[in-house]
Design a protein around this motif. Structure first.
Motif, PDB file in Angstrom:
ATOM      1  N   GLN A 256       0.831  -1.200   0.000  1.00 16.63           N
ATOM      2  CA  GLN A 256       0.000   0.000   0.000  1.00 16.63           C
ATOM      3  C   GLN A 256       0.869   1.255   0.000  1.00 16.63           C
ATOM      4  OE1 GLN A 256      -2.670  -0.369   3.373  1.00 16.63           O
ATOM      5  NE2 GLN A 256      -4.265  -1.266   2.071  1.00 16.63           N
ATOM      6  N   ALA A 257       0.311   2.324  -0.493  1.00 24.00           N
ATOM      7  CA  ALA A 257       1.010   3.602  -0.486  1.00 24.00           C
ATOM      8  C   ALA A 257       1.452   3.943   0.928  1.00 24.00           C
ATOM      9  CB  ALA A 257       0.117   4.702  -1.048  1.00 24.00           C
TER      10      ALA A 257
ATOM     11  N   LYS B 198       4.989   5.279  -3.217  1.00 21.35           N
ATOM     12  CA  LYS B 198       3.885   5.978  -3.860  1.00 21.35           C
ATOM     13  C   LYS B 198       3.385   5.165  -5.045  1.00 21.35           C
ATOM     14  CE  LYS B 198       6.174  10.405  -2.861  1.00 21.35           C
ATOM     15  NZ  LYS B 198       6.706  11.653  -3.468  1.00 21.35           N
ATOM     16  N   PRO B 199       2.141   5.354  -5.451  1.00 24.98           N
ATOM     17  CA  PRO B 199       1.648   4.617  -6.624  1.00 24.98           C
ATOM     18  C   PRO B 199       2.526   4.823  -7.859  1.00 24.98           C
ATOM     19  CG  PRO B 199      -0.179   5.595  -5.454  1.00 24.98           C
ATOM     20  CD  PRO B 199       1.067   6.105  -4.792  1.00 24.98           C
ATOM     21  N   GLU B 200       3.118   5.984  -7.996  1.00 23.84           N
ATOM     22  CA  GLU B 200       3.978   6.232  -9.157  1.00 23.84           C
ATOM     23  C   GLU B 200       5.308   5.483  -9.095  1.00 23.84           C
ATOM     24  OE1 GLU B 200       2.507   8.517  -7.180  1.00 23.84           O
ATOM     25  OE2 GLU B 200       3.823  10.281  -6.865  1.00 23.84           O
ATOM     26  N   ASP B 201       5.578   4.806  -7.998  1.00 23.84           N
ATOM     27  CA  ASP B 201       6.761   3.944  -7.918  1.00 23.84           C
ATOM     28  C   ASP B 201       6.489   2.559  -8.521  1.00 23.84           C
ATOM     29  OD1 ASP B 201       7.365   5.301  -4.659  1.00 23.84           O
ATOM     30  OD2 ASP B 201       8.437   5.798  -6.510  1.00 23.84           O
ATOM     31  N   THR B 202       5.258   2.297  -8.886  1.00 22.53           N
ATOM     32  CA  THR B 202       4.902   1.022  -9.494  1.00 22.53           C
ATOM     33  C   THR B 202       5.673   0.821 -10.784  1.00 22.53           C
ATOM     34  OG1 THR B 202       2.691   0.964  -8.521  1.00 22.53           O
ATOM     35  CG2 THR B 202       3.034  -0.308 -10.546  1.00 22.53           C
TER      36      THR B 202
ATOM     37  N   THR C 191       4.402  -3.215  -7.045  1.00 17.83           N
ATOM     38  CA  THR C 191       3.099  -2.588  -7.272  1.00 17.83           C
ATOM     39  C   THR C 191       2.680  -1.870  -5.997  1.00 17.83           C
ATOM     40  OG1 THR C 191       2.472  -4.351  -8.812  1.00 17.83           O
ATOM     41  CG2 THR C 191       0.710  -2.947  -7.966  1.00 17.83           C
ATOM     42  N   VAL C 192       2.408  -0.584  -6.131  1.00 23.35           N
ATOM     43  CA  VAL C 192       2.001   0.226  -4.982  1.00 23.35           C
ATOM     44  C   VAL C 192       0.551   0.652  -5.191  1.00 23.35           C
ATOM     45  CG1 VAL C 192       2.502   2.232  -3.553  1.00 23.35           C
ATOM     46  CG2 VAL C 192       4.363   1.056  -4.768  1.00 23.35           C
ATOM     47  N   SER C 193      -0.292   0.222  -4.302  1.00 21.92           N
ATOM     48  CA  SER C 193      -1.720   0.550  -4.419  1.00 21.92           C
ATOM     49  C   SER C 193      -2.034   1.826  -3.639  1.00 21.92           C
ATOM     50  CB  SER C 193      -2.571  -0.600  -3.902  1.00 21.92           C
ATOM     51  OG  SER C 193      -2.316  -0.809  -2.524  1.00 21.92           O
ATOM     52  N   SER C 194      -3.003   2.566  -4.141  1.00 17.76           N
ATOM     53  CA  SER C 194      -3.373   3.842  -3.494  1.00 17.76           C
ATOM     54  C   SER C 194      -4.462   3.654  -2.460  1.00 17.76           C
ATOM     55  CB  SER C 194      -3.827   4.833  -4.554  1.00 17.76           C
ATOM     56  OG  SER C 194      -4.904   4.297  -5.287  1.00 17.76           O
TER      57      SER C 194
END
Length: 115
Positions: A12-13, A86-90, A112-115
Motif C-alpha cells: 500500500q502507499a 507511492k503509486p507512481e513507484d509502481t 506494485t504500490v496501491s493507493s
C-alpha cells in the motif's frame, strides 16, 4: 555475471519494501551497480547507483530521501530499501551492473504500490 532480483510485491502507499540483487560469476570485474525501473508505457529509468569501490551513491530526484541503495560485498548482494512508497513507484525494477567491458541486467522484479 548473473544478477537475480528478489523482494518485489504488492504494497500500500506509504509502505516499504526491500529489494535484493544477488550477483554471481565474475563479480570482481564490477565497478558499479544500480537499480533501474520501467513503468508500463514508459522508458526504463535510473533509480539509484552505487560504486563498488568507495561506495559512492547517486539517486534519481524522484526517490531521494525515500530510497536507500546499499551493498554487502561479502555476500555479493545489493539492496534497495524503499520507504514511503507511492503509486507512481509502481514498475518492474531491474538490477544492473557495470564492468569495464560489459554491462549486465537482471530479469526484473515487479513492485506494485496501491493507493
Amino acid at each position: 555475471v548473473q544478477l537475480v532480483e528478489s523482494g518485489g510485491g504488492l504494497v500500500q502507499a506509504g509502505g516499504s519494501l526491500r529489494l535484493s540483487c544477488a550477483a554471481s560469476g565474475s563479480t570482481f570485474s564490477i565497478f558499479s551497480m544500480g537499480w533501474y525501473r520501467q513503468a508500463p508505457g514508459k522508458q526504463r529509468e535510473l533509480v539509484a547507483v552505487i560504486m563498488t569501490g568507495m561506495g559512492g551513491t547517486n539517486y534519481a530526484d524522484s526517490v531521494k530521501g525515500r530510497f536507500t541503495i546499499s551493498r554487502d560485498n561479502a555476500k555479493n548482494t545489493m539492496y534497495l530499501q524503499m520507504n514511503g512508497l507511492k503509486p507512481e513507484d509502481t514498475a518492474v525494477y531491474y538490477c544492473h551492473a557495470h564492468s569495464v567491458l560489459m554491462e549486465y541486467w537482471g530479469g526484473g522484479t515487479l513492485v506494485t504500490v496501491s493507493s
